[in-house]
Design a protein around this motif. Structure first.
Motif, mmCIF file in Angstrom:
data_model
loop_
_atom_site.group_PDB
_atom_site.id
_atom_site.type_symbol
_atom_site.label_atom_id
_atom_site.label_comp_id
_atom_site.label_asym_id
_atom_site.label_seq_id
_atom_site.Cartn_x
_atom_site.Cartn_y
_atom_site.Cartn_z
ATOM 1 N N ASP A 106 -86.269 79.655 0.863
ATOM 2 C CA ASP A 106 -86.874 79.026 2.241
ATOM 3 C C ASP A 106 -86.140 79.959 3.422
ATOM 4 O O ASP A 106 -86.165 80.077 4.416
ATOM 5 N N ILE A 126 -84.024 74.926 0.051
ATOM 6 C CA ILE A 126 -83.812 73.432 0.773
ATOM 7 C C ILE A 126 -84.480 72.658 0.173
ATOM 8 O O ILE A 126 -85.929 72.987 -0.595
ATOM 9 N N TYR A 172 -90.557 76.257 13.964
ATOM 10 C CA TYR A 172 -89.416 75.117 14.007
ATOM 11 C C TYR A 172 -89.393 74.095 14.498
ATOM 12 O O TYR A 172 -88.712 74.723 15.815
ATOM 13 N N ASN A 195 -89.916 68.706 5.052
ATOM 14 C CA ASN A 195 -89.858 69.603 7.132
ATOM 15 C C ASN A 195 -88.589 69.329 7.813
ATOM 16 O O ASN A 195 -87.641 70.144 8.362
ATOM 17 N N GLU A 230 -85.436 71.900 6.181
ATOM 18 C CA GLU A 230 -85.244 72.595 6.680
ATOM 19 C C GLU A 230 -84.570 72.617 7.522
ATOM 20 O O GLU A 230 -84.566 73.443 7.969
#
Length: 138
Positions: free
Chosen positions: A87, A98, A45, A64, A67
């Motif tokens: 998640d 999430i 990430y 995304n 998260e």
């Protein structure tokens, strides 16, 4: 991934480690114990959801972004791993899924200490928490 960018696997892993130490990315694993830490991360990430908009404004994925926001706000205070059922797993005790305001709880029904962090809601109830509340964690 290393093939696509034309570097060796070792060079890619080293580069990702440098990016993480610089605070630009977060590596996530299923479990941070044992030899698993020495393997490649299961997910990568960006460190901050704002970076997504700076690097790829027209190509952001809202899931995304959610998260990444959750991870960014929680990582400094807690140990975070990827979950088999949802998640994230926080401190090896609490599972979080999430999602948006229509996210159902079906993924976490059989998981103890599981919560849904939803975007697009103002208040929560039971094990549903508005994702914006995680912005107060610092």
């Amino acid at each position: 991934m290393s093939e696509k960018i034309g570097v060796s696997r070792n060079m890619l892993v080293q580069s990702i480690k440098i990016l993480e130490r610089a605070g630009l990315v977060n590596e996530l694993y299923r479990d941070n114990s044992g030899i698993g830490v020495l393997t490649k991360p299961k997910k990568l990430y960006l460190n901050n959801s704002n970076l997504m908009f700076a690097l790829a404004k027209d190509n952001t994925n809202i899931g995304n972004v959610r998260e990444t926001f959750f991870l960014n706000r929680s990582k400094g205070l807690h140990e975070i791993n990827l979950s088999e059922a949802a998640d994230f797993v926080i401190d090896k005790s609490y599972t979080f899924e999430i999602g948006g305001k229509n996210k159902a709880k079906k993924q976490i029904l059989s998981t103890e200490n599981a919560f849904v962090a939803k975007d697009g809601i103002e208040i929560g109830f039971g094990n549903i928490i508005p994702v914006w509340l995680f912005g107060f964690m610092y």
